[in-house]
Design an enzyme around this catalytic site. Structure first.
Site, mmCIF file in Angstrom:
data_model
loop_
_atom_site.group_PDB
_atom_site.id
_atom_site.type_symbol
_atom_site.label_atom_id
_atom_site.label_comp_id
_atom_site.label_asym_id
_atom_site.label_seq_id
_atom_site.Cartn_x
_atom_site.Cartn_y
_atom_site.Cartn_z
ATOM 1 N N PHE A 107 -13.826 -0.050 -3.920
ATOM 2 C CA PHE A 107 -13.835 1.022 -4.924
ATOM 3 C C PHE A 107 -15.207 1.157 -5.600
ATOM 4 C CE2 PHE A 107 -9.323 -0.481 -4.807
ATOM 5 C CZ PHE A 107 -8.780 0.671 -4.251
ATOM 6 N N LEU A 138 -17.414 -2.733 2.441
ATOM 7 C CA LEU A 138 -18.388 -1.718 1.999
ATOM 8 C C LEU A 138 -18.437 -1.632 0.482
ATOM 9 C CD1 LEU A 138 -17.386 1.006 4.634
ATOM 10 C CD2 LEU A 138 -19.335 -0.572 4.707
ATOM 11 N N LEU A 170 -21.257 -0.229 -2.006
ATOM 12 C CA LEU A 170 -22.509 -0.997 -2.037
ATOM 13 C C LEU A 170 -23.694 -0.060 -2.197
ATOM 14 C CD1 LEU A 170 -21.983 -3.369 1.029
ATOM 15 C CD2 LEU A 170 -21.898 -3.996 -1.398
ATOM 16 N N TYR A 211 0.856 -1.186 0.000
ATOM 17 C CA TYR A 211 0.000 0.000 0.000
ATOM 18 C C TYR A 211 0.889 1.233 0.000
ATOM 19 C CZ TYR A 211 -3.633 -3.326 1.428
ATOM 20 O OH TYR A 211 -4.484 -4.401 1.494
#
Ligand SMILES: NC(=O)c1ccc[n+]([C@@H]2O[C@H](COP(=O)([O-])OP(=O)(O)OC[C@H]3O[C@@H](n4cnc5c(N)ncnc54)[C@H](OP(=O)(O)O)[C@@H]3O)[C@@H](O)[C@H]2O)c1
Length: 289
Positions: free
Chosen positions: A220, A217, A223, A66
């Site tokens: 990218f 969630l 939802l 990352y």
């Protein structure tokens, strides 16, 4: 082993011999858009990490890929020396290229280098949990994990890793890993709209192994569904709170590592996730798949 009580929603889980709050924090997006650095607001990122720990979170998920390296360095700058209760879970098996891609890097010498890099960037002598990331950016692939997983088992034997896990793995790969050495977690994509691992979650729960959904969630692709909005409106809360509460309620071995770059969102998510979903809510949310 008994676990300390947590005031965060979901209480605690034990990763191997290490108690963690089920409400953890996923640090990927601190690096910058698409997890590529440098971060736009490093001071804000460090403050957020300190906030997360101050709020009682004892599980941070990261990777030296990352940034690359930026997220681990932020964690070290913000939190080192680490609280005794804090567990940092990292992953190896991919590098980054200049375009932000995630080229596979699972040869034993590449894994050794990634372990050394994680130790150095996090400022640790031993890594709490290391996930072997399998497959590729398209998802899991049915292939043997024996060579890379055995390489990590060897590094574990050298005292560089406490516990192992696998990520982006098929059920067969999880079983293959477990036949080689104990694992404490599986980190796969799973959320209200992607429930392909339902059977695996239940099997892992029976084995005392954590299941850690990435993109809880939607990552990218946030939802969105009418059912989610309906249940959120019934509870007078956000769709995000419902998506996280649903995961916590799914099974006690599910650990949250939702990501956010906002301290306000983190607080909102903790507060919102305390709700208890009813049978009617769960029936309505079945339409999200
Ligand atoms: N093993 C793997 O291959 C793999 C792959 C991907 C990710 N991961 C791990 O999984 C973790 C979670 O994944 P993720 O962060 O990509 O996706 P995620 O948790 O599904 O979603 C994060 C997104 O949700 C937004 N968000 C969070 N709370 C919000 C709120 N209250 N209101 C509005 N928006 C909100 C964030 O935006 P804001 O920043 O604006 O809050 C961010 O854009 C990562 O940090 C990483 O550690 C692992």
């Amino acid at each position: 082993m008994s676990t300390p009580p947590s005031s965060l929603p979901g209480g605690s889980w034990t990763l191997g011999d290490q108690p963690v709050t089920r409400f953890g924090y996923g640090a990927m997006q601190l690096a910058g858009p698409w997890a590529m650095g440098p971060p736009a607001d490093p001071d804000g990122a460090r403050a957020l990490l300190r906030d997360a720990v101050g709020l009682g979170i004892t599980h941070i998920d990261t990777s030296d890929a990352y940034g690359p390296r930026f997220t681990n360095r932020l964690i070290r700058e913000a939190l080192h020396p680490y609280a005794a209760s804090l567990r940092i879970v990292t992953k190896v098996g991919a590098n980054r290229d200049a375009q932000g891609g995630w080229p596979t890097a699972r040869q034993p010498d590449q894994l050794r280098r990634q372990i050394d890099d994680n130790l150095e960037s996090l400022g640790l002598d031993v890594l709490d949990v290391v996930n072997l990331r399998l497959g590729d950016a398209e998802g899991p692939r049915e292939e043997s994990l024996a060579e890379p997983f055995e390489a990590l088992v060897e590094l574990q034997g050298q005292g560089l890793i406490r516990h192992l896990g696998v990520s982006n793995a098929t059920a067969a790969q999880v079983a293959q890993a477990q036949a080689i050495a104990p694992i404490v977690c599986v980190q796969n994509m799973y959320n209200l709209a992607h429930r392909h691992d339902d059977e695996l979650i239940d099997r892992l729960a029976d084995n005392g192994v954590a299941y850690v959904p990435f993109f809880p969630l939607g990552g990218f692709n946030p939802l969105q569904s009418e059912a989610l909005r309906k249940v959120a409106s019934r509870h007078n809360t956000t769709t995000i709170a419902i998506a996280l509460a649903w995961l916590l309620q799914r099974s006690p071995n599910v650990l949250l590592i939702a990501g956010t770059s906002s301290a306000a969102h983190l607080r909102e998510n903790i507060a919102g996730t305390r709700i208890s979903l009813t049978d009617q809510d769960l029936a309505d949310l079945a339409a999200c798949t």
